[in-house]
Write an enzyme that holds these catalytic residues in place. Structure first.
Site, short mmCIF file in Angstrom:
data_model
loop_
_atom_site.label_atom_id
_atom_site.label_comp_id
_atom_site.label_asym_id
_atom_site.label_seq_id
_atom_site.Cartn_x
_atom_site.Cartn_y
_atom_site.Cartn_z
N ARG A 156 0.82 -1.20 0.00
CA ARG A 156 0.00 0.00 0.00
C ARG A 156 0.85 1.25 0.00
NH1 ARG A 156 -4.33 -1.90 4.34
NH2 ARG A 156 -2.40 -2.91 4.95
N SER A 183 8.10 -4.97 6.46
CA SER A 183 7.82 -6.04 7.44
C SER A 183 8.76 -7.23 7.30
CB SER A 183 6.38 -6.49 7.28
OG SER A 183 5.54 -5.39 7.26
N ASP A 201 6.27 -3.79 10.71
CA ASP A 201 4.80 -3.71 10.82
C ASP A 201 4.32 -3.84 12.28
OD1 ASP A 201 5.54 -6.37 10.85
OD2 ASP A 201 4.03 -7.05 9.41
#
Ligand code: BG6
Ligand code: GLC
Ligand code: GLC
Length: 954
Positions: A579, A640, A694
């Site tokens: 994203r 992440s 994350d």
């Protein structure tokens, strides 16, 4: 005698009313030759009527008048058939049925025999034939083998046992079993038993069956409402001589149907007329409301004995039926059965004969104590006496034994009585069978039904005329059905053995399933050990000693304080979605605009340059769409993967995890790689301020709402946690005061072998087939990227054992990643019926039965439960460490959580919480689900950094 309304009959109808055995002309033809009524006086004698007695010819008329009551017209038969059908369909539809209705009890027998069943089985029959109990030894030899005659023995149940405490009855049965087996050369261990229990029962499995109510001659206390299989098991245990596994319980009708030698087609109806009467048939499962199953068939025991619709049975019931019912063990119940079942036919004849004797019509108006005693005339007497050839002699003998003296025409009249009662029974039974046939026609949507009916019970076995009358009447009532009647084999014993064989196979499968899943079921000690090992590994990791936990400093020292302001860009890479976000932090709150971009597998596993160019392309696209081109907003990068950070904006990728494997990235600073890609793209200006894991993004995002949030947890594609550690405990970062968020990288926990005792061969398979074998042990037991694969490997194993999918391996199931973790979430949803589970799996290209679907569900549950518990043990170690760091008796803390598995799975989150409560009882832990993803957290980290930087400038 009270009269019942009767309709006028056509001569044809009348002819069918009272079919007499062996070519007797109907009674009224016979009557034509009888002369007028003459009365004669008679001396009074004990047991004899004092009234004027009719002469023999009057006797015939009076007998006829009396027997008129036993006539059932074709119209009445049709009404009974229709009403019974209505009652059956109502009960199938699940409408609460009155006590007078039929019960339509599912039996858990789903298919007629394949013929492949094999093995030795003990069969115990209770309740079909009067006061007798039968034990059989049945050997099934499969398709190829010949049929072997079973060994059997019958035992008489004493009346006091039939009416005494239930335990006594079952102890008696266990005793008979031992006595029978003692005479056979069999082992005392490992015997498999099928229990034929011929009473209405609610079955909840092939070996679980609760007696609804006793019928026929039984009334033992403490059995109704109890599982009769358990009662039998308990009795066998008390008896102690043999170890016998009670594998299946069946109604006698089911044994009859299942034992029938398959002819042209399978037998799909079982019809029993013995002491009682009943039928079973194969119904479409989708029509059985209680079953929640939309495919296949299931055998339904109709329990038509309890049918007693007043509207249609009322006019047919005679005063004798009422008298018999009043004196029975179960007045008001089983009214239909009491007109057909062998237990009652002799009694009806006795009541009629006693009545006629008392009216002076028979036996010179004399009765006898025997004639007036219940149970003195039995079914066999009725059958023998009505025999056209030998019957008259038997009448004389039987009635003489009862102390009655016979007049000249008495024998013939008694024969008429017997025939009337017997014929009515057969015709009523035919009406009931016609209702079942009509039901089959409806449910199969067939105009012409071709069907085989297996017949069982003493009445069929010994008195063939019953079947002839029944057949004739069925032809009349259901002319469009082509019915063949096939006598059952070994009195249904073989059928019971067939069901037992199937049940034994299913039980063996269940054992194998349990064995397979046992290693996934972790007990408290195992979980406590995981917590302790995790704790040890944390400490070692923090101190820089060898540990599977890297405990990476993140340079995030504080959670937001709410004074942060500005517009930020954020990237979020490493979960299900990539994203790009625009995050506006204002006094009024945080506003996010974001777009999801895909990272194709060839990019994730291609070259690093290609990956970072792709990322920059996505940023450019986003900026254009948002009108941000040319602006250089501060950027936070949620990345992440494990990174060694040397500052907030420096992160060296230690190794890829999950599905990523882009080349030339490991060992590189990810921020540099991004800046280089930006440089290649020249057009964009970006100001990368922070790189954030994350877990950290999630903790920060939730921390913005709740200052107690000091732990971040991800259970998605991968799994990991971070938490606020005392800086003094972090060897890699100088400084003794304050806190720092530590990215644990707990996915790698166990990579040093510490989890080996918990790892199964399925975990090993999944690991071996992954792109990073030997790495991320904990993650591979917990996270979404792997659970579906673990399930798939278990399913393959169970198929190879023949437990699932009939042992048929399919290409589909051998395909990697076919079983997505989202299926676990869907399959385990409480609101999902088993048939929906089946649909999900069928959509995957797996063809399966309901048993298969149930097993797949159990596999999913075991795998996800272990995952949640392991995750909970990890969280317990973290919160306990925070509590001890702070020297608190009790810690109240919040955990920010994100990840598709945690959020979508119906039970994962509650299982994690329960495990944490169990393993960290001194911590009060609240789990906060992150709503905005960790991109927001990355922007907040960036905002904090910008605030601090501004403050430094001032
Ligand atoms: C989200 C983050 O919060 O959770 C992702 O924005 C993260 O970056 C993800 O990796 C984890 O969930 P999943 O299921 O997408 O791997
Ligand atoms: C009774 C029982 C039934 C059984 C039948 C024949 O009606 O309730 O379960 O099948 O008798 O034995
Ligand atoms: C993997 C990564 C880790 C991440 C986790 C959850 O374990 O190594 O950094 O936090 O997945 O996405």
């Amino acid at each position: 005698m009270p009269h019942t309304e009767r309709e006028e009959l056509t001569p044809e109808e009348s002819d069918q009313l009272l079919l007499l055995p062996g070519g007797h002309p109907p009674l009224w033809n016979h009557m034509d030759s009888i002369g007028s009524v003459r009365l004669r006086q008679r001396e009074g004698a004990p047991g004899c009527s004092q009234e004027g007695l009719p002469c023999p010819s009057d006797s015939s008329e009076l007998v006829l008048e009396c027997l008129q009551q036993f006539k059932v017209t074709e119209t009445q038969l049709r009404q009974i058939q229709a009403s019974l059908l209505g009652s059956m369909e109502q009960a199938l539809g699940g409408q609460a049925s009155p006590a007078s209705a039929v019960q339509m009890l599912p039996t858990y027998v789903g298919s007629t025999p394949h013929g492949t069943e094999q093995g030795d089985f003990v069969v115990l029959e209770l309740g079909a034939t009067g006061a007798s109990l039968r034990v059989l030894w049945v050997t099934l030899l499969g398709i190829e083998g010949h049929r072997m005659e079973p060994r059997s023995q019958e035992f008489v149940i004493p009346p006091e046992v039939m009416l005494g405490p239930g335990q006594q009855l079952f102890d008696f049965a266990a005793h008979c079993l031992s006595e029978f087996l003692d005479a056979l050369p069999v082992d005392k261990e490992g015997l498999q038993l099928g229990f034929s229990f011929s009473f209405p029962c609610h079955q909840t499995g092939l070996d679980r069956s609760t007696l609804i109510s006793w019928t026929k001659g039984f009334r033992c206390s403490g059995v109704e409402g109890h599982d009769v299989v358990q009662l039998l098991r308990d009795a066998i245990k008390r008896q102690g001589a043999y170890s016998i596994d009670v594998v299946a319980v069946v109604n006698d009708t089911v044994g009859t149907m299942m034992g029938c030698e398959p002819g042209v087609g399978p037998c799909e109806v079982g019809l029993v007329v013995d002491t009682g009467t009943n039928a079973c048939y194969m119904e479409e499962a989708r029509h059985v409301a209680v079953l929640d199953e939309d495919r296949g068939r299931v055998c339904i025991s109709v329990e038509w004995g309890s049918f007693s619709d007043d509207g249609v049975l009322g006019p047919v019931l005679t005063t004798f039926d009422h008298a018999l019912d009043r004196e029975s063990l179960n007045p008001g119940a089983q009214r239909f059965e009491k007109m057909i079942g062998g237990l009652y036919l002799g009694e009806l004849v006795r009541l009629v004969l006693a009545h006629l004797a008392q009216r002076g019509v028979l036996f010179g108006g004399c009765t006898s104590p025997a004639l007036l005693s219940r149970g003195s005339i039995l079914l066999e007497h009725v059958a023998e006496m009505k025999d056209p050839l030998a019957g008259a002699a038997r009448v004389h003998a039987i009635l003489r034994d009862m102390g009655l003296s016979m007049g000249a025409s008495d024998a013939e009249l008694v024969q008429y009585v017997c025939a009337a009662v017997f014929t009515r029974a057969a015709r009523l039974c035919a009406a009931a069978l016609a209702a079942v046939l009509a039901r089959l026609q409806h449910s199969r949507e067939q105009q012409v039904l071709q069907i085989a009916v297996a017949t069982g019970g003493r009445v069929f076995e010994r008195y063939p005329s019953f079947l002839s009358i029944l057949q004739e009447t069925v032809m009349l009532l259901a002319p469009e059905c082509d019915v063949s009647f096939i006598p059952s084999v070994d009195g249904g014993g073989r059928g019971v053995a067939m069901v037992t064989a199937v049940a034994a196979r299913l039980a063996a499968h269940r054992r194998l399933l349990e064995e397979t899943l046992a290693p996934f079921r972790l007990d408290h000690e195992q979980l406590a050990a995981v917590r302790a090992q995790m704790r040890e590994a944390m400490v070692k990791g923090l101190q820089g000693e060898a540990s599977s936990l890297r405990m990476l400093p993140t340079y995030v020292r504080a959670t937001p304080d709410g004074t942060e302001r500005g517009d930020f860009l954020a990237l979020d890479l490493g979960g299900t979605n990539f994203r790009v976000l625009l995050v506006r932090v204002t006094a009024g709150g945080v506003k996010i605009t974001s777009q999801v971009y895909s990272i194709p597998e060839y990019v994730a596993q291609g070259s690093g340059q290609q990956l970072f160019d792709h990322i920059v392309d996505c940023i450019v696209d986003f900026q254009q769409k948002q009108g941000l081109s040319g602006q250089s907003l501060p950027l936070g990068f949620t990345f992440s993967f494990p990174c060694r950070q040397l500052g907030l904006d420096q992160g060296i990728l230690l190794n890829w995890t999950k599905g990523f494997n882009a080349s030339d990235c490991e060992g590189q600073d990810i921020v540099c790689l991004l800046r280089e890609a930006i440089g290649r793209r020249q057009a964009v200006e970006l100001n990368v301020v922070a790189i954030v894991n994350d877990t950290v993004g999630t903790m920060m995002s939730c921390g913005y709402e709740d200052p107690r949030c000091e732990v971040g947890l991800i259970v998605g594609t991968g799994t990991n946690a971070c938490y606020m550690e005392e800086l003094q405990n972090v060897a890699a970062v100088p400084g003794d005061s304050g806190h720092m968020c530590i990215n644990m990288e707990w996915g790698a926990f166990g990579d040093d072998g510490s989890l080996d005792s918990l790892r199964t061969c399925f975990d090993a398979n999944v690991d071996q087939a992954s792109i990073n074998p030997g790495k991320q042990s904990f993650e591979k037991m917990i996270s979404g990227m792997y659970l579906g694969e673990i399930v798939r490997h278990i399913l393959l194993h169970l198929t190879s054992l023949g437990v699932l999918f009939r042992g048929q391996q399919t290409q589909r199931l051998q395909t990697r990643d076919i079983f997505k973790t989202k299926f676990l979430s869907e399959i385990e949803s409480d609101s999902l019926a088993l048939r929906q589970v089946r649909t999900i799996l069928e959509d995957l290209g797996l063809s399966l039965t309901s048993d298969d679907a149930l097993m797949v569900l159990e596999v999913c549950q075991a795998v996800s439960q272990r995952a949640a518990q392991l995750c909970g043990a990890g969280v317990a170690a973290v919160v306990e460490k925070i509590r001890e760091n702070r020297g608190l008796e009790e810690l109240t803390v919040s955990v920010g959580v994100d990840g598709t598995l945690y959020k979508l799975h119906p039970h994962f989150s509650s299982l994690v919480a329960a495990t944490v409560r169990e393993l960290a009882p001194r911590c009060v832990v609240t789990f906060l689900q992150s709503e905005d993803g960790s991109g927001k957290g990355a922007a907040l980290v960036t905002a904090v950094a910008c605030r601090l930087a501004q403050m430094a400038h001032v």
